[in-house]
Scaffold this motif. Sequence first.
Motif, PDB file in Angstrom:
ATOM      1  N   SER A   1       0.852  -1.192   0.000  1.00 30.55           N
ATOM      2  CA  SER A   1       0.000   0.000   0.000  1.00 30.55           C
ATOM      3  C   SER A   1       0.886   1.239   0.000  1.00 30.55           C
ATOM      4  CB  SER A   1      -0.884  -0.011   1.246  1.00 30.55           C
ATOM      5  OG  SER A   1      -1.665   1.149   1.281  1.00 30.55           O
ATOM      6  N   GLY A   2       0.605   2.146  -0.928  1.00 29.46           N
ATOM      7  CA  GLY A   2       1.408   3.362  -1.017  1.00 29.46           C
ATOM      8  C   GLY A   2       0.639   4.459  -1.717  1.00 29.46           C
TER       9      GLY A   2
ATOM     10  N   CYS B   1       5.494   4.917   0.628  1.00 23.32           N
ATOM     11  CA  CYS B   1       4.636   3.869   1.189  1.00 23.32           C
ATOM     12  C   CYS B   1       3.630   4.481   2.170  1.00 23.32           C
ATOM     13  CB  CYS B   1       5.478   2.828   1.931  1.00 23.32           C
ATOM     14  SG  CYS B   1       6.642   1.952   0.868  1.00 23.32           S
ATOM     15  N   SER B   2       2.487   3.826   2.299  1.00 24.50           N
ATOM     16  CA  SER B   2       1.521   4.214   3.331  1.00 24.50           C
ATOM     17  C   SER B   2       2.087   3.853   4.703  1.00 24.50           C
ATOM     18  CB  SER B   2       0.202   3.464   3.124  1.00 24.50           C
ATOM     19  OG  SER B   2      -0.275   3.658   1.822  1.00 24.50           O
ATOM     20  N   ASP B   3       1.457   4.397   5.743  1.00 29.43           N
ATOM     21  CA  ASP B   3       1.859   4.050   7.104  1.00 29.43           C
ATOM     22  C   ASP B   3       1.886   2.539   7.275  1.00 29.43           C
ATOM     23  OD1 ASP B   3       2.032   6.679   7.681  1.00 29.43           O
ATOM     24  OD2 ASP B   3       0.204   6.802   8.885  1.00 29.43           O
ATOM     25  N   ASN B   4       2.898   2.050   7.964  1.00 27.69           N
ATOM     26  CA  ASN B   4       3.038   0.625   8.306  1.00 27.69           C
ATOM     27  C   ASN B   4       3.452  -0.254   7.122  1.00 27.69           C
ATOM     28  OD1 ASN B   4       2.157   1.294  10.914  1.00 27.69           O
ATOM     29  ND2 ASN B   4       0.023   0.970  10.333  1.00 27.69           N
ATOM     30  N   TYR B   5       3.718   0.365   5.951  1.00 29.96           N
ATOM     31  CA  TYR B   5       4.200  -0.427   4.813  1.00 29.96           C
ATOM     32  C   TYR B   5       5.628  -0.024   4.479  1.00 29.96           C
ATOM     33  CZ  TYR B   5      -0.307  -2.563   4.111  1.00 29.96           C
ATOM     34  OH  TYR B   5      -1.446  -3.308   4.294  1.00 29.96           O
ATOM     35  N   TYR B   6       6.433  -1.030   4.155  1.00 31.55           N
ATOM     36  CA  TYR B   6       7.868  -0.820   3.985  1.00 31.55           C
ATOM     37  C   TYR B   6       8.388  -1.634   2.803  1.00 31.55           C
ATOM     38  CZ  TYR B   6       7.499   1.066   8.725  1.00 31.55           C
ATOM     39  OH  TYR B   6       7.134   1.801   9.824  1.00 31.55           O
ATOM     40  N   GLY B   7       9.667  -1.422   2.508  1.00 27.68           N
ATOM     41  CA  GLY B   7      10.314  -2.201   1.460  1.00 27.68           C
ATOM     42  C   GLY B   7      10.339  -1.465   0.136  1.00 27.68           C
ATOM     43  N   ASP B   8      11.031  -2.065  -0.841  1.00 24.12           N
ATOM     44  CA  ASP B   8      11.234  -1.417  -2.142  1.00 24.12           C
ATOM     45  C   ASP B   8       9.938  -1.195  -2.888  1.00 24.12           C
ATOM     46  OD1 ASP B   8      13.906  -1.374  -1.671  1.00 24.12           O
ATOM     47  OD2 ASP B   8      14.312  -3.263  -2.701  1.00 24.12           O
TER      48      ASP B   8
ATOM     49  N   ARG C   1       5.744  -4.813   2.400  1.00 22.46           N
ATOM     50  CA  ARG C   1       5.953  -5.427   3.713  1.00 22.46           C
ATOM     51  C   ARG C   1       5.224  -4.639   4.792  1.00 22.46           C
ATOM     52  NH1 ARG C   1      11.711  -7.943   5.002  1.00 22.46           N
ATOM     53  NH2 ARG C   1      10.401  -8.695   6.693  1.00 22.46           N
ATOM     54  N   LEU C   2       4.303  -5.331   5.455  1.00 27.67           N
ATOM     55  CA  LEU C   2       3.527  -4.706   6.529  1.00 27.67           C
ATOM     56  C   LEU C   2       4.288  -4.857   7.840  1.00 27.67           C
ATOM     57  CD1 LEU C   2       0.871  -3.462   7.584  1.00 27.67           C
ATOM     58  CD2 LEU C   2      -0.028  -5.770   7.785  1.00 27.67           C
ATOM     59  N   CYS C   3       4.416  -3.768   8.578  1.00 20.31           N
ATOM     60  CA  CYS C   3       5.070  -3.831   9.888  1.00 20.31           C
ATOM     61  C   CYS C   3       4.483  -2.735  10.754  1.00 20.31           C
ATOM     62  CB  CYS C   3       6.580  -3.634   9.742  1.00 20.31           C
ATOM     63  SG  CYS C   3       7.467  -3.613  11.323  1.00 20.31           S
TER      64      CYS C   3
ATOM     65  N   ASP D   1      13.344  -1.372   5.602  1.00 16.58           N
ATOM     66  CA  ASP D   1      13.052  -2.522   4.727  1.00 16.58           C
ATOM     67  C   ASP D   1      11.917  -3.381   5.276  1.00 16.58           C
ATOM     68  OD1 ASP D   1      14.192  -3.745   6.898  1.00 16.58           O
ATOM     69  OD2 ASP D   1      15.851  -4.662   5.806  1.00 16.58           O
ATOM     70  N   GLY D   2      11.339  -2.979   6.424  1.00 19.25           N
ATOM     71  CA  GLY D   2      10.212  -3.718   6.989  1.00 19.25           C
ATOM     72  C   GLY D   2      10.618  -4.766   8.002  1.00 19.25           C
ATOM     73  N   ASN D   3      11.935  -4.937   8.212  1.00 18.20           N
ATOM     74  CA  ASN D   3      12.370  -5.884   9.240  1.00 18.20           C
ATOM     75  C   ASN D   3      12.187  -5.266  10.624  1.00 18.20           C
ATOM     76  OD1 ASN D   3      13.173  -8.097   7.674  1.00 18.20           O
ATOM     77  ND2 ASN D   3      15.093  -7.079   7.150  1.00 18.20           N
ATOM     78  N   LEU D   4      12.040  -6.141  11.631  1.00 17.89           N
ATOM     79  CA  LEU D   4      11.854  -5.667  12.998  1.00 17.89           C
ATOM     80  C   LEU D   4      13.196  -5.246  13.589  1.00 17.89           C
ATOM     81  CD1 LEU D   4       9.495  -8.453  14.422  1.00 17.89           C
ATOM     82  CD2 LEU D   4       8.966  -6.549  12.919  1.00 17.89           C
TER      83      LEU D   4
END
Length: 309
Positions: free
Chosen positions: A1-2, A149-156, A160-162, A177-180
């Motif tokens: 989501s972006g 990206c939208s809030d809580n979405y990450y990565g290229d 990735r939802l986080c 990158d969405g990793n914890l």
Amino acid sequence: SGVFQLQLQEFINERGVLASGRPCEPGCRTFFRVCLKHFQAVVSPGPCTFGTVSTPVLGTNSFAVRDDSSGGGRNPLQLPFNFTWPGTFSLIIEAWHAPGDDLRPEALPPDALISKIAIQGSLAVGQNWLLDEQTSTLTRLRYSYRVICSDNYYGDNCSRLCKKRNDHFGHYVCQPDGNLSCLPGWTGEYCQQPICLSGCHEQNGYCSKPAECLCRPGWQGRLCNECIPHNGCRHGTCSTPWQCTCDEGWGGLFCDQDLNYCTHHSPCKNGATCSNSGQRSYTCTCRPGYTGVDCELELGSHHHHHHHH
């Protein structure tokens, strides 16, 4: 989501004319229609697969478009998407003249188009704006755009939802990158495992929050590495819990039986010799002239009795 963001900056139409070359009466009341879609080598008509957005009338002929991030948020224009960003796109920006206040396509004269630009290419997700300027015969448009990206979405590609959290189920924030990324004092796949006090015994200690060291039964001390001896153990130690290994000179189950009574209590008096004889018992060997269990009595040997015939 972006979201694909388009920032219109400046439009120049010095002569105030339409694409047909006809002048606008009294001037070109300009608004924009934006179409975002999948990459096409040659941008052709067809559905705006990634979304479309229209602006109100933003100015007449030539004008700068003011930033409106605080107000209605119209500029930058937002084109949200909820799929994996493909990294490529086509963008069509049309400038239109609105004689009246009705901006619907069917309300406009067929030749109300002022100009139309189309670009296409690759575009990576990122915070940086890409500036562009497109010039046609009579008009010029300056604008910039980006994909974030939208809030809580990450990565290229924003796939990735986080969601950061700090509760029973995890203690972490999200990396780009969405990793914890665990908060200090926590570890494990979802950062839900506390890191105990440094040095806390691995088997005999544990913790429920960071930097603590709780002891399992039978263990004690700051690092839970000291055993607890048998309950009631008096003069003894342990190497595993509930033992009572007697100190030297002590015996019995609780190491409370004195095996070295002579040294600990010096019971023998008057220079007598003391011998241990088992638990809590001893024998005194008296010097000449003394008697009694502890040689505490003096013998009456110096009294002379005269016998009369």
